[in-house]
Design a protein around this motif. Structure first.
Motif, PDB file in Angstrom:
ATOM      1  N   ASP A   7     -40.173 -35.115 -52.826  1.00 49.07           N
ATOM      2  CA  ASP A   7     -39.142 -36.066 -53.238  1.00 49.07           C
ATOM      3  C   ASP A   7     -39.488 -36.711 -54.578  1.00 49.07           C
ATOM      4  OD1 ASP A   7     -37.732 -35.533 -50.943  1.00 49.07           O
ATOM      5  OD2 ASP A   7     -38.488 -37.279 -49.851  1.00 49.07           O
ATOM      6  N   LEU A   8     -40.768 -37.074 -54.740  1.00 54.86           N
ATOM      7  CA  LEU A   8     -41.196 -37.676 -56.004  1.00 54.86           C
ATOM      8  C   LEU A   8     -41.074 -36.697 -57.154  1.00 54.86           C
ATOM      9  CD1 LEU A   8     -44.339 -39.738 -54.880  1.00 54.86           C
ATOM     10  CD2 LEU A   8     -42.156 -40.650 -55.708  1.00 54.86           C
ATOM     11  N   SER A   9     -41.424 -35.438 -56.889  1.00 52.44           N
ATOM     12  CA  SER A   9     -41.319 -34.409 -57.925  1.00 52.44           C
ATOM     13  C   SER A   9     -39.861 -34.192 -58.322  1.00 52.44           C
ATOM     14  CB  SER A   9     -41.924 -33.102 -57.412  1.00 52.44           C
ATOM     15  OG  SER A   9     -41.769 -32.072 -58.355  1.00 52.44           O
ATOM     16  N   HIS A  10     -38.979 -34.141 -57.321  1.00 52.35           N
ATOM     17  CA  HIS A  10     -37.552 -33.968 -57.605  1.00 52.35           C
ATOM     18  C   HIS A  10     -37.020 -35.147 -58.413  1.00 52.35           C
ATOM     19  CE1 HIS A  10     -33.306 -33.095 -57.079  1.00 52.35           C
ATOM     20  NE2 HIS A  10     -33.138 -34.317 -56.585  1.00 52.35           N
ATOM     21  N   ARG A  11     -37.422 -36.356 -58.029  1.00 54.55           N
ATOM     22  CA  ARG A  11     -36.974 -37.551 -58.739  1.00 54.55           C
ATOM     23  C   ARG A  11     -37.436 -37.529 -60.196  1.00 54.55           C
ATOM     24  NH1 ARG A  11     -39.180 -43.603 -57.970  1.00 54.55           N
ATOM     25  NH2 ARG A  11     -37.287 -44.799 -58.378  1.00 54.55           N
ATOM     26  N   ALA A  12     -38.693 -37.119 -60.406  1.00 53.54           N
ATOM     27  CA  ALA A  12     -39.220 -37.040 -61.774  1.00 53.54           C
ATOM     28  C   ALA A  12     -38.474 -35.986 -62.581  1.00 53.54           C
ATOM     29  CB  ALA A  12     -40.714 -36.734 -61.740  1.00 53.54           C
ATOM     30  N   ASP A  13     -38.142 -34.862 -61.948  1.00 50.60           N
ATOM     31  CA  ASP A  13     -37.397 -33.801 -62.645  1.00 50.60           C
ATOM     32  C   ASP A  13     -36.018 -34.294 -63.069  1.00 50.60           C
ATOM     33  OD1 ASP A  13     -39.479 -32.035 -62.377  1.00 50.60           O
ATOM     34  OD2 ASP A  13     -38.646 -31.019 -60.619  1.00 50.60           O
ATOM     35  N   VAL A  14     -35.337 -34.990 -62.158  1.00 49.92           N
ATOM     36  CA  VAL A  14     -34.007 -35.524 -62.479  1.00 49.92           C
ATOM     37  C   VAL A  14     -34.106 -36.504 -63.638  1.00 49.92           C
ATOM     38  CG1 VAL A  14     -32.114 -36.968 -61.647  1.00 49.92           C
ATOM     39  CG2 VAL A  14     -33.048 -35.175 -60.170  1.00 49.92           C
ATOM     40  N   ALA A  15     -35.068 -37.423 -63.560  1.00 49.82           N
ATOM     41  CA  ALA A  15     -35.230 -38.415 -64.622  1.00 49.82           C
ATOM     42  C   ALA A  15     -35.554 -37.764 -65.958  1.00 49.82           C
ATOM     43  CB  ALA A  15     -36.316 -39.416 -64.232  1.00 49.82           C
ATOM     44  N   THR A  16     -36.382 -36.732 -65.932  1.00 53.23           N
ATOM     45  CA  THR A  16     -36.730 -36.023 -67.172  1.00 53.23           C
ATOM     46  C   THR A  16     -35.505 -35.366 -67.791  1.00 53.23           C
ATOM     47  OG1 THR A  16     -38.988 -35.615 -66.393  1.00 53.23           O
ATOM     48  CG2 THR A  16     -38.156 -34.197 -68.158  1.00 53.23           C
ATOM     49  N   ARG A  17     -34.677 -34.741 -66.949  1.00 53.26           N
ATOM     50  CA  ARG A  17     -33.451 -34.118 -67.463  1.00 53.26           C
ATOM     51  C   ARG A  17     -32.500 -35.164 -68.041  1.00 53.26           C
ATOM     52  NH1 ARG A  17     -34.068 -30.825 -62.812  1.00 53.26           N
ATOM     53  NH2 ARG A  17     -32.492 -31.984 -61.653  1.00 53.26           N
ATOM     54  N   LEU A  18     -32.436 -36.320 -67.398  1.00 56.10           N
ATOM     55  CA  LEU A  18     -31.562 -37.384 -67.904  1.00 56.10           C
ATOM     56  C   LEU A  18     -32.079 -37.924 -69.232  1.00 56.10           C
ATOM     57  CD1 LEU A  18     -30.827 -39.311 -64.581  1.00 56.10           C
ATOM     58  CD2 LEU A  18     -29.258 -37.847 -65.847  1.00 56.10           C
ATOM     59  N   LEU A  19     -33.389 -38.044 -69.361  1.00 59.12           N
ATOM     60  CA  LEU A  19     -33.969 -38.489 -70.631  1.00 59.12           C
ATOM     61  C   LEU A  19     -33.686 -37.478 -71.735  1.00 59.12           C
ATOM     62  CD1 LEU A  19     -37.398 -39.853 -69.355  1.00 59.12           C
ATOM     63  CD2 LEU A  19     -35.653 -41.197 -70.552  1.00 59.12           C
ATOM     64  N   ASP A  20     -33.814 -36.199 -71.415  1.00 59.06           N
ATOM     65  CA  ASP A  20     -33.519 -35.154 -72.409  1.00 59.06           C
ATOM     66  C   ASP A  20     -32.050 -35.210 -72.821  1.00 59.06           C
ATOM     67  OD1 ASP A  20     -36.116 -34.288 -72.308  1.00 59.06           O
ATOM     68  OD2 ASP A  20     -35.719 -32.631 -70.913  1.00 59.06           O
ATOM     69  N   SER A  21     -31.177 -35.400 -71.846  1.00 61.91           N
ATOM     70  CA  SER A  21     -29.746 -35.491 -72.141  1.00 61.91           C
ATOM     71  C   SER A  21     -29.455 -36.690 -73.029  1.00 61.91           C
ATOM     72  CB  SER A  21     -28.949 -35.597 -70.836  1.00 61.91           C
ATOM     73  OG  SER A  21     -27.573 -35.810 -71.102  1.00 61.91           O
ATOM     74  N   SER A  22     -30.116 -37.797 -72.744  1.00 61.19           N
ATOM     75  CA  SER A  22     -29.920 -38.997 -73.560  1.00 61.19           C
ATOM     76  C   SER A  22     -30.364 -38.766 -74.997  1.00 61.19           C
ATOM     77  CB  SER A  22     -30.695 -40.163 -72.943  1.00 61.19           C
ATOM     78  OG  SER A  22     -30.520 -41.343 -73.698  1.00 61.19           O
ATOM     79  N   ASP A  23     -31.471 -38.033 -75.161  1.00 68.67           N
ATOM     80  CA  ASP A  23     -31.948 -37.729 -76.523  1.00 68.67           C
ATOM     81  C   ASP A  23     -30.941 -36.873 -77.285  1.00 68.67           C
ATOM     82  OD1 ASP A  23     -34.286 -39.138 -76.255  1.00 68.67           O
ATOM     83  OD2 ASP A  23     -35.474 -37.408 -75.624  1.00 68.67           O
ATOM     84  N   GLN A  24     -30.289 -35.971 -76.568  1.00 67.70           N
ATOM     85  CA  GLN A  24     -29.400 -35.005 -77.216  1.00 67.70           C
ATOM     86  C   GLN A  24     -27.970 -35.517 -77.392  1.00 67.70           C
ATOM     87  OE1 GLN A  24     -29.666 -31.385 -74.897  1.00 67.70           O
ATOM     88  NE2 GLN A  24     -31.901 -31.470 -74.873  1.00 67.70           N
ATOM     89  N   LEU A  25     -27.519 -36.396 -76.499  1.00 67.59           N
ATOM     90  CA  LEU A  25     -26.122 -36.802 -76.541  1.00 67.59           C
ATOM     91  C   LEU A  25     -25.978 -38.287 -76.213  1.00 67.59           C
ATOM     92  CD1 LEU A  25     -23.280 -35.705 -77.033  1.00 67.59           C
ATOM     93  CD2 LEU A  25     -23.076 -35.284 -74.584  1.00 67.59           C
ATOM     94  N   SER A  26     -26.181 -39.105 -77.214  1.00 65.39           N
ATOM     95  CA  SER A  26     -25.958 -40.542 -77.113  1.00 65.39           C
ATOM     96  C   SER A  26     -25.249 -40.997 -78.387  1.00 65.39           C
ATOM     97  CB  SER A  26     -27.282 -41.295 -76.939  1.00 65.39           C
ATOM     98  OG  SER A  26     -27.826 -41.055 -75.665  1.00 65.39           O
ATOM     99  N   TYR A  27     -24.604 -42.140 -78.288  1.00 69.68           N
ATOM    100  CA  TYR A  27     -23.790 -42.618 -79.407  1.00 69.68           C
ATOM    101  C   TYR A  27     -24.193 -44.030 -79.822  1.00 69.68           C
ATOM    102  CZ  TYR A  27     -20.649 -38.807 -78.016  1.00 69.68           C
ATOM    103  OH  TYR A  27     -20.111 -37.587 -77.690  1.00 69.68           O
ATOM    104  N   ASP A  28     -23.964 -44.308 -81.073  1.00 67.52           N
ATOM    105  CA  ASP A  28     -24.130 -45.667 -81.587  1.00 67.52           C
ATOM    106  C   ASP A  28     -22.729 -46.226 -81.834  1.00 67.52           C
ATOM    107  OD1 ASP A  28     -24.588 -48.023 -82.881  1.00 67.52           O
ATOM    108  OD2 ASP A  28     -25.786 -47.181 -84.517  1.00 67.52           O
ATOM    109  N   PRO A  29     -22.230 -47.119 -80.982  1.00 68.77           N
ATOM    110  CA  PRO A  29     -20.868 -47.628 -81.132  1.00 68.77           C
ATOM    111  C   PRO A  29     -20.613 -48.313 -82.475  1.00 68.77           C
ATOM    112  CG  PRO A  29     -21.758 -48.221 -78.984  1.00 68.77           C
ATOM    113  CD  PRO A  29     -22.895 -47.669 -79.784  1.00 68.77           C
TER     114      PRO A  29
END
Length: 299
Positions: A7-29
């Motif tokens: 469960d901890l490994s899965h949670r870390a994987d999800v968080a890592t993917r979300l961090l990568d997504s944030s790096d690639q697709l975020s906006y400055d309003p």
């Protein structure tokens, strides 16, 4: 590997993917939104079909300019409610991760989400001002209830309530960001929020499921009620009754017709279908909770 380690490994994987997504697709309003161009009086703040008066006899009597003025006020009211709950969300997330392992990707994602929400709140505030609206706030008892909720809510109650607020906004904003009748700057705001909130909703679902693992029936019943009450007050606070007067309408008649507007209720129910399905799968859609959601016209 034990179940807990998996469960901890899965949670870390999800968080890592979300961090990568944030790096690639975020906006400055500040840079992405056109804050300087004037608002066309015929431009809406939200899709007209989402107005609390759409489909009523009063709506039929209104001019296009009055309709646009009303949806601008209503969009600002929804944004103001969003700011209120985003401030609750930020405090719950920070409290949840207080003194935890900062090297954990989930910890880093939590802070990223808080940073996103800070930018969203500022964006909504500037957007409401540009729409020509005052500072709409939930009723005093709701504000004070939110103060208690953000202090006491834990685990699945906190994250499921976060999901309720985000899911309701998500569906309506997906309509608004594609609607050319909506002011261009407002469409940009909605697009930014939809893209970035998709990551937040993924995290909220994962956290809700994780916190519920091994939860007994009594705990699920209790938290189902907590989340349902939070959802009720979030949804019923979105459209402030003062929007009608500020749009130049007869507030008594407008409130009366909005209260029995079946079109608006149907839209709310359809927008929450996916949310209700998730809550049901998580064991948080109990009989008493359903009654509360029905009272808010989301089920």
């Amino acid at each position: 590997m034990t179940t807990a380690e998996t469960d901890l490994s899965h949670r870390a994987d999800v968080a890592t993917r979300l961090l990568d997504s944030s790096d690639q697709l975020s906006y400055d309003p500040v840079r992405e939104v056109d804050w300087d161009s004037p608002v066309d009086p015929l431009h809406h703040g939200a899709s007209p079909e989402w107005s609390t008066l759409y489909g009523t006899s009063y709506w039929d009597e209104m001019t296009e300019e009055q309709r646009a003025s009303l949806t601008r006020q209503e969009a600002a009211s929804v944004a103001s409610t969003g700011i209120w709950f985003e401030m609750i969300l930020q405090q719950m997330v920070i409290r949840d991760f207080y003194a935890k392992d900062p090297t954990d990707p989930a910890f880093q994602w939590a802070l990223t989400e808080v940073a996103d929400e800070c930018r969203h709140s500022i964006m909504f505030a500037r957007g409401a001002k540009k729409l020509g609206a005052p500072a709409y706030r939930p009723p005093r008892y709701v504000v004070e209830g939110g103060r208690v909720f953000k202090t006491l809510a834990r685990g699945e109650a906190a994250y499921a309530a976060i999901l309720v607020a985000e899911e309701v906004l998500d569906v309506m904003q997906r309509d608004w960001m594609r609607d050319e009748r909506v002011a261009p700057f407002a469409r940009t705001i909605n697009n930014i929020h939809v893209v970035e909130e998709a990551r937040h909703m993924r995290f909220a679902r994962e956290e809700t499921r994780e916190r519920l693992q091994g939860a007994g029936a009594a705990r699920r019943q209790f938290n189902a009620l907590v989340v349902a009450f939070a959802g009720y007050f979030i949804v019923t606070s979105m459209w402030n009754g003062k929007v009608y007067e500020n749009a130049g309408l007869d507030p008594k008649r407008a409130k009366r017709e909005a209260k029995r507007n079946q079109n608006h209720r149907a839209l709310l129910r359809s927008s929450c279908a996916g949310l209700m399905e998730f809550l049901d799968s998580a064991g948080l859609l109990t009989g008493p909770a359903k009654a509360i959601y029905r009272a808010a016209h989301v089920l």
